[in-house]
Design an enzyme around this catalytic site. Sequence first.
Site, PDB file in Angstrom:
ATOM      1  N   CYS A 110       0.837  -1.207   0.000  1.00 53.52           N
ATOM      2  CA  CYS A 110       0.000   0.000   0.000  1.00 53.52           C
ATOM      3  C   CYS A 110       0.875   1.263   0.000  1.00 53.52           C
ATOM      4  O   CYS A 110       1.433   1.608  -1.031  1.00 53.52           O
ATOM      5  CB  CYS A 110      -0.987  -0.031   1.167  1.00 53.52           C
ATOM      6  SG  CYS A 110      -2.334   1.168   0.965  1.00 53.52           S
ATOM      7  N   HIS A 213      -3.580  -4.863   0.364  1.00 51.30           N
ATOM      8  CA  HIS A 213      -3.106  -5.305   1.673  1.00 51.30           C
ATOM      9  C   HIS A 213      -3.111  -6.834   1.766  1.00 51.30           C
ATOM     10  O   HIS A 213      -4.070  -7.420   2.280  1.00 51.30           O
ATOM     11  CB  HIS A 213      -3.979  -4.705   2.785  1.00 51.30           C
ATOM     12  CG  HIS A 213      -3.666  -3.283   3.088  1.00 51.30           C
ATOM     13  ND1 HIS A 213      -2.732  -2.910   4.041  1.00 51.30           N
ATOM     14  CD2 HIS A 213      -4.152  -2.137   2.547  1.00 51.30           C
ATOM     15  CE1 HIS A 213      -2.659  -1.588   4.079  1.00 51.30           C
ATOM     16  NE2 HIS A 213      -3.509  -1.097   3.184  1.00 51.30           N
ATOM     17  N   GLU A 215      -1.641  -8.754   3.748  1.00 52.26           N
ATOM     18  CA  GLU A 215      -1.681  -9.245   5.134  1.00 52.26           C
ATOM     19  C   GLU A 215      -3.109  -9.390   5.638  1.00 52.26           C
ATOM     20  O   GLU A 215      -3.356 -10.111   6.629  1.00 52.26           O
ATOM     21  CB  GLU A 215      -0.881  -8.312   6.050  1.00 52.26           C
ATOM     22  CG  GLU A 215      -1.580  -7.041   6.476  1.00 52.26           C
ATOM     23  CD  GLU A 215      -1.632  -5.948   5.410  1.00 52.26           C
ATOM     24  OE1 GLU A 215      -2.211  -4.875   5.698  1.00 52.26           O
ATOM     25  OE2 GLU A 215      -1.110  -6.170   4.292  1.00 52.26           O
TER      26      GLU A 215
END
Length: 239
Positions: A110, A213, A215
């Site tokens: 990001c 993102h 994660e």
Amino acid sequence: MGLTTYLERAQTGVWDVPAAFLPQAYFEAVTRAGGIAVLLPPQPVSPEIASRVLQGLDGLIITGGKDLDPARYGQEAHPATDEPRRDRDAWEDELLRQAIDHDLPFLGICRGAQVLNVALGGSLHQHLPDVIGHTTYQAGGGIFNRVTVEVEVESRLQVMLGGRPEPLAVPVYHHQSIDRIAEGLVVSARTSDGVIQAVELPTVAFGVAVQWHPEEAPEDIRLFEGLVDAARNYRKARA
């Protein structure tokens, strides 16, 4: 694996102080992929300091967070742009420059994709809704929307994702994105409206950055596994 951190005001118990922190999802993804997480808080930096820090690492992740200072790419701040975190901007910029110089594997996430593009001379769209007319990429309230990205054929990103030229649904939370792409970077994923969602630096062994993102998609840690594999190869070559 070094991961850059936030430096923000935080509360815990009776304390309300500036603190370095990172959402757990980041380092959990690294450990699940077989890596060891080392947190790198913003601090005074020079090329020598950044180089010394990276000597103890096999890979680097530039994480998400507040907007990059638009002065770094020659613009005045948009009303929707965050107050700058200049200490973090300088820290991550120098870490990335030294990682590139040392051919250290890195992944930008990001904000990290934006830091990479600006460090190499590119610019950003400061507020995407002004460009595309909607807020799909940042719903607000900490809610990650899912969007579909098209991955470029034969890109490093496609190889990490298994080599299949299929659209990929990813979690997003950004109101800015890459505008003018920096010299040397190549685009490896976009959404259907043309927003750049991933870039790569072909001149290094492993240099990938995504606007989404990963994660926040614990069911799919392939990007982290690809970085950890590259870090192992880097360590072996250095040994």
